[in-house]
Motif scaffolding. Structure first.
Motif, short mmCIF file in Angstrom:
data_model
loop_
_atom_site.label_atom_id
_atom_site.label_comp_id
_atom_site.label_asym_id
_atom_site.label_seq_id
_atom_site.Cartn_x
_atom_site.Cartn_y
_atom_site.Cartn_z
N UNK A 85 0.83 -1.21 0.00
CA UNK A 85 0.00 0.00 0.00
C UNK A 85 0.86 1.26 0.00
N UNK A 86 1.97 1.24 0.74
CA UNK A 86 2.81 2.43 0.85
C UNK A 86 3.39 2.87 -0.49
N UNK A 87 3.70 1.91 -1.37
CA UNK A 87 4.38 2.24 -2.63
C UNK A 87 3.47 2.96 -3.63
N UNK A 88 2.18 3.02 -3.35
CA UNK A 88 1.25 3.68 -4.27
C UNK A 88 0.95 5.12 -3.88
N UNK A 89 1.37 5.55 -2.71
CA UNK A 89 1.04 6.90 -2.26
C UNK A 89 1.72 7.93 -3.15
N UNK A 90 0.92 8.84 -3.68
CA UNK A 90 1.46 9.91 -4.51
C UNK A 90 1.42 9.64 -6.00
N UNK A 131 5.46 8.15 -10.75
CA UNK A 131 6.46 9.09 -11.23
C UNK A 131 7.55 8.27 -11.92
N UNK A 132 8.31 8.88 -12.79
CA UNK A 132 9.35 8.15 -13.50
C UNK A 132 10.60 7.98 -12.62
N UNK A 133 11.33 6.87 -12.80
CA UNK A 133 12.59 6.69 -12.07
C UNK A 133 13.56 7.83 -12.39
N UNK A 134 14.34 8.20 -11.40
CA UNK A 134 15.33 9.27 -11.59
C UNK A 134 16.65 8.88 -10.96
N UNK A 135 17.69 9.64 -11.26
CA UNK A 135 18.98 9.51 -10.59
C UNK A 135 19.61 8.14 -10.74
N UNK A 181 7.46 5.77 -8.46
CA UNK A 181 8.85 5.43 -8.72
C UNK A 181 9.82 6.26 -7.89
N UNK A 182 9.35 7.40 -7.41
CA UNK A 182 10.20 8.14 -6.47
C UNK A 182 10.35 7.35 -5.17
N UNK A 183 9.24 6.75 -4.71
CA UNK A 183 9.28 5.90 -3.52
C UNK A 183 10.20 4.69 -3.77
#
Length: 226
Positions: free
Chosen positions: A112-117, A120-124, A217-219
Motif C-alpha cells: 500500500x505504501x508504494x502507491x502513495x502519490x 512518477x518516472x525513475x530518476x537519478x 517510482x520516487x518511492x
C-alpha cells in the motif's frame, strides 16, 4: 452473612491474582502488531484497482493477517520483536504458520505504501540501474509481467536490489525479499484477491496497470538507496 478468616484470605488471593494477571494482558494488547493505516482513500487507486477491491483487500485480507499473527505469537519469542524480524527469524526457523502471517502482514504494508502519490518516472541512480539491468523502464515492465505470468497460483512479483544489481523475483504464497536477504523496491501482489474483482483471470493486465499507473517510482528510488 459471616465471613471467617479462611474465606477472607481465599477471596483476597483471587483478587490479587486478578491484579497480577491484568498487567500481562495489558502488555500484550499494547505491543500487538498493528496494521498500518491506508495512506489514501479506498477509491484513490481507481480505475487500476477499484475501491471495492481495496476495501476487501485491505479491510479483510490484510487485516486478517495481523489478527491471526497476534494470536499465534502470544507467549512466544516473537511477541516483542519488530515485524520485519518476525519475518526473517520465523523463516530461518521454518516456523511456517507464523512466517506466513507475518510475511503477508509486512508485504501488504509495503504494497500500500508504494502507491502513495501516484506514478512518477525513475530518476537519478535508480534510473541508471533500471537502464543498466533492464534496458529501461519498458524492459523492466516486460520482465515484471513475464515473471508474474510464471508464478503458479498465489504469490508476489518483487523488484529487488541484490547487492547493487536490480533483479525481478517471482515468489510463491507469502514470499518476501526479507526472507532471502534482498532489498524490496517494488512489490506487486498476484494473489487472486488483489485483482479478480476487477480483472477476473487477466492477471497480467492487472500487473501492467499497477506498474504503469500506481507505482510511485520516487518511492521505489528511495528504497533503492537503502
Amino acid at each position: 452473612m459471616i465471613v471467617n478468616r479462611r474465606q477472607l484470605i481465599a477471596a483476597s488471593s483471587v483478587a490479587l491474582a486478578g491484579t497480577v494477571l491484568s498487567p500481562a494482558i495489558s502488555t500484550f494488547a499494547a505491543t500487538a502488531f498493528m496494521q498500518k493505516k491506508l495512506p489514501y482513500d479506498e477509491d484513490a487507486l481507481s480505475p487500476a484497482i477499484s475501491a471495492r477491491t481495496v476495501g476487501l483487500h485491505y479491510g479483510k485480507h490484510h487485516a486478517g493477517y495481523f489478527k491471526k499473527l497476534n494470536q499465534l505469537v502470544q507467549n512466544t519469542e516473537y511477541a516483542d520483536l519488530p515485524l520485519d524480524q518476525v519475518v526473517t527469524q520465523s523463516s530461518a526457523k521454518n516456523d511456517e504458520a507464523i512466517f506466513n502471517q507475518a510475511a503477508q502482514a509486512w508485504n501488504h504494508d509495503f504494497y500500500w505504501a508504494q502507491f502513495k502519490g501516484g506514478s512518477e518516472q525513475p530518476t537519478g541512480s535508480f534510473k541508471e540501474a533500471v537502464e543498466r539491468d533492464f534496458g529501461g523502464i519498458d524492459g523492466l515492465k516486460k520482465k515484471v509481467i513475464e515473471t508474474a505470468d510464471a508464478v503458479f497460483g498465489t504469490g508476489w512479483v518483487w523488484l529487488v536490489k541484490d547487492n547493487e544489481k536490480l533483479n525481478v523475483l517471482g515468489l510463491r504464497d507469502a514470499g518476501t525479499p526479507l526472507a532471502v536477504a534482498k532489498v524490496p523496491i517494488v512489490g506487486i501482489d498476484v494473489w487472486e484477491h488483489a485483482y479478480y474483482l476487477d480483472y477476473e483471470n487477466r492477471r497480467t493486465e492487472h500487473v501492467g496497470a499497477v506498474f504503469d499507473k500506481l507505482v510511485n517510482w520516487r518511492y521505489a528510488g528511495e528504497q533503492f538507496q537503502i
